[in-house]
Write a protein that holds these residues in place. Structure first.
Motif, PDB file in Angstrom:
ATOM      1  N   GLU A 158      40.116  29.865  40.169  1.00 23.34           N
ATOM      2  CA  GLU A 158      40.649  31.181  39.794  1.00 23.34           C
ATOM      3  C   GLU A 158      39.855  31.765  38.631  1.00 23.34           C
ATOM      4  O   GLU A 158      39.504  32.944  38.632  1.00 23.34           O
ATOM      5  N   GLY A 159      39.564  30.944  37.636  1.00 27.19           N
ATOM      6  CA  GLY A 159      38.790  31.401  36.491  1.00 27.19           C
ATOM      7  C   GLY A 159      37.388  31.825  36.876  1.00 27.19           C
ATOM      8  O   GLY A 159      36.875  32.841  36.395  1.00 27.19           O
ATOM      9  N   LEU A 204      36.373  32.889  39.916  1.00 28.30           N
ATOM     10  CA  LEU A 204      36.428  34.096  40.741  1.00 28.30           C
ATOM     11  C   LEU A 204      36.786  35.338  39.924  1.00 28.30           C
ATOM     12  O   LEU A 204      36.362  36.444  40.257  1.00 28.30           O
ATOM     13  N   ARG A 205      37.539  35.176  38.857  1.00 25.12           N
ATOM     14  CA  ARG A 205      37.909  36.309  38.003  1.00 25.12           C
ATOM     15  C   ARG A 205      36.858  36.591  36.922  1.00 25.12           C
ATOM     16  O   ARG A 205      36.992  37.538  36.151  1.00 25.12           O
ATOM     17  N   GLY A 206      35.826  35.755  36.867  1.00 26.54           N
ATOM     18  CA  GLY A 206      34.770  35.969  35.890  1.00 26.54           C
ATOM     19  C   GLY A 206      35.099  35.453  34.501  1.00 26.54           C
ATOM     20  O   GLY A 206      34.451  35.820  33.527  1.00 26.54           O
ATOM     21  N   LYS A 207      36.098  34.606  34.396  1.00 30.94           N
ATOM     22  CA  LYS A 207      36.522  34.067  33.100  1.00 30.94           C
ATOM     23  C   LYS A 207      35.899  32.709  32.795  1.00 30.94           C
ATOM     24  O   LYS A 207      36.004  32.230  31.672  1.00 30.94           O
TER      25      LYS A 207
END
Length: 87
Positions: free
Chosen positions: A7-8, A10-13
């Motif tokens: 998730e991180g 894919l969200r760019g985090k």
């Protein structure tokens, strides 16, 4: 990689630790999926090789043994091409 880590990413985090320098996320995911597919193909090759080498009391013709050995060799070659990005 866990779902949380993905998730991180894919969200760019977050950035994966094994991501190469100047590698895009798409290229990273393709590389990882090809590696996973290559591991699966190698397991299949090992299974075919063990069938060819097994002595379970069942008489196998020489051509059948050669066929399984050839399948194992072909699968290993395909796995190598997957890892090299040529397949």
């Amino acid at each position: 990689m866990t779902v949380f880590e993905m998730e991180g990413v894919l969200r760019g985090k977050a950035i994966p630790a094994d991501m190469k320098v100047n590698e895009s996320l798409a290229a990273y995911l393709v590389r990882k999926l090809a590696d996973a597919e290559a591991r699966g193909v190698e397991k299949l090759a090992d299974a075919w090789a063990s069938i060819a080498a097994r002595d379970d009391g069942v008489t196998k013709s020489e051509s059948l043994i050669l066929k399984y050995q050839q399948r194992a060799d072909d699968a290993r070659a395909f796995a190598y091409e997957l890892r090299e990005g040529r397949a």
